[in-house]
Design an enzyme around this catalytic site. Structure first.
Site, PDB file in Angstrom:
ATOM      1  N   HIS A 173      88.007  38.067   6.663  1.00 34.25           N
ATOM      2  CA  HIS A 173      86.154  38.516   7.049  1.00 34.25           C
ATOM      3  C   HIS A 173      86.580  39.675   7.229  1.00 34.25           C
ATOM      4  O   HIS A 173      85.898  39.830   7.447  1.00 34.25           O
ATOM      5  CB  HIS A 173      85.461  37.458   6.153  1.00 34.25           C
ATOM      6  CG  HIS A 173      84.761  37.886   6.503  1.00 34.25           C
ATOM      7  ND1 HIS A 173      84.390  38.394   4.777  1.00 34.25           N
ATOM      8  CD2 HIS A 173      83.373  38.217   6.429  1.00 34.25           C
ATOM      9  CE1 HIS A 173      82.497  38.639   4.687  1.00 34.25           C
ATOM     10  NE2 HIS A 173      82.605  38.435   5.937  1.00 34.25           N
TER      11      HIS A 173
HETATM   12  O1  LIG Z   1      76.447  36.355   2.591  1.00 33.56           O
HETATM   13  C1  LIG Z   1      77.013  37.247   2.606  1.00 33.56           C
HETATM   14  O2  LIG Z   1      77.250  37.964   1.677  1.00 33.56           O
HETATM   15  C2  LIG Z   1      77.281  38.392   4.472  1.00 33.56           C
HETATM   16  C3  LIG Z   1      78.334  37.095   4.770  1.00 33.56           C
HETATM   17  C4  LIG Z   1      78.375  37.545   6.029  1.00 33.56           C
HETATM   18  O3  LIG Z   1      77.670  39.040   6.966  1.00 33.56           O
HETATM   19  C5  LIG Z   1      78.995  37.206   6.802  1.00 33.56           C
HETATM   20  C6  LIG Z   1      79.884  37.607   8.187  1.00 33.56           C
HETATM   21  C7  LIG Z   1      80.222  37.217   8.889  1.00 33.56           C
HETATM   22  C8  LIG Z   1      80.322  37.743  10.071  1.00 33.56           C
HETATM   23  O4  LIG Z   1      80.938  38.730   9.939  1.00 33.56           O
HETATM   24  C9  LIG Z   1      80.185  37.169  11.387  1.00 33.56           C
HETATM   25  O5  LIG Z   1      80.324  37.978  12.777  1.00 33.56           O
HETATM   26  O6  LIG Z   1      79.726  36.452  11.568  1.00 33.56           O
END
Ligand SMILES: O=C(O)/C=C/C(=O)/C=C/C=C(\O)C(=O)O
Length: 289
Positions: free
Chosen positions: A269
């Site tokens: 991710h």
């Molecule tokens: O639920 C969603 O669509 C988005 C999830 C996020 O934005 C997760 C991101 C996590 C990171 O980038 C982090 O650095 O923890």
């Protein structure tokens, strides 16, 4: 002789701005690095303890060195920005705050690089303020919405929400193991820094949980509106993303008229961190440097 612009430290580039817009009155933190006629705004993801500086630690310097002004906005509810309970669309809330920041800095237009929630927020901003967007780079995000292929919430998002509810080093390690493809790259130093960031702002953690309880769909599905986006868009995804699956990137590609998609194998991710050198070259080429 030309000299390469230097990237300042986090402390030297740290700034605050007060955003007042309707019912919103928020003190927002951002980092302001480099100088140049073109500005790139980086928007971080929604994990506990995330910040612009942490999410983009491997990407700031190459953009500053290429002559961009780089702004890292900490969204309301993260890092040194004010906390908030968000009962509506968090993507649109972040977009409103970004508009306030650009107004305060007297910036008519910026390129946007968004990671996960930051991608959702960049799309919300582009839909509401098309004339103010240069080019868009979206990694692991851009729109909420269900995947037809992967159980939702995904395993990564379930671990993220569990970490918000019980912020412990064990839960952090469980989440991070699913976050990236090769977790051997994650150091104890990185875990500790992230844990410290999380625990420094328990109000952010509690407010995130309250926001989810009030509205489980914090990131709306922009699918039906993607064709309105006029900005040239680079979509970047990890084929092993277990938070926001690759088919979300394909939906963005199908919906945004002037878009291209780059997929990294062996990547979870965090494409901008896991494949930082290639990612930076892709982005600089896409932005025109
Ligand atoms: O639920 C969603 O669509 C988005 C999830 C996020 O934005 C997760 C991101 C996590 C990171 O980038 C982090 O650095 O923890």
């Amino acid at each position: 002789m030309t000299t390469t612009p230097k990237t300042p430290s986090e402390a030297a580039s740290s700034r605050f701005v007060r955003i007042q817009d309707g019912e919103l009155d928020l003190n927002i933190h951002y980092n302001d690095c480099g100088a140049g006629s073109e500005t790139v705004v980086m928007l971080h993801g929604s994990g506990p303890g995330a910040s612009g500086w942490a999410n983009f630690s491997r990407n700031i310097e190459p953009l500053v060195a290429a002559g961009y002004r780089v702004i890292l906005m900490d969204c309301p509810g993260w890092s040194k920005s004010d906390s908030i309970v968000c009962t509506g669309s968090r993507s649109d809330l972040n977009a409103r705050v970004l508009r306030g920041l650009l107004d305060a800095l007297d910036l008519d237009r910026a390129h946007l690089i968004g990671n996960s929630m930051g991608g959702h927020s960049a799309v919300a901003f582009a839909l509401a303020n098309p004339a103010r967007v240069g080019r868009l780079v979206l990694m692991g995000g851009g729109s909420g919405g269900a995947s037809p292929f992967v159980p939702m919430p995904t395993e990564g998002i379930k671990l993220l929400q569990g970490l918000y509810r019980e912020p412990s080093i064990d839960n952090l390690k469980k989440m991070m193991a699913v976050f990236v493809y090769d977790s051997s790259d994650l150091t104890e130093e990185l875990f500790q820094a992230r844990l410290d960031n999380m625990l420094a702002r328990r109000d952010h953690l509690e407010n995130f949980v309250s926001s989810l309880a009030a509205n489980p769909k914090q990131f709306p599905d922009f699918g039906p509106r993607l064709a309105e986006i006029t900005a040239q868009t680079l979509i970047v995804w990890g084929s092993n993303d277990r938070f926001v699956p690759l088919d979300s990137g394909l939906r963005l590609l199908a919906g945004i008229p002037d878009a291209q998609l780059h997929v990294f194998n062996r990547c979870g991710h965090w494409a901008q961190w896991e494949h930082a050198d290639k990612f930076n070259r892709l982005v600089l080429d896409f932005l025109g440097h």
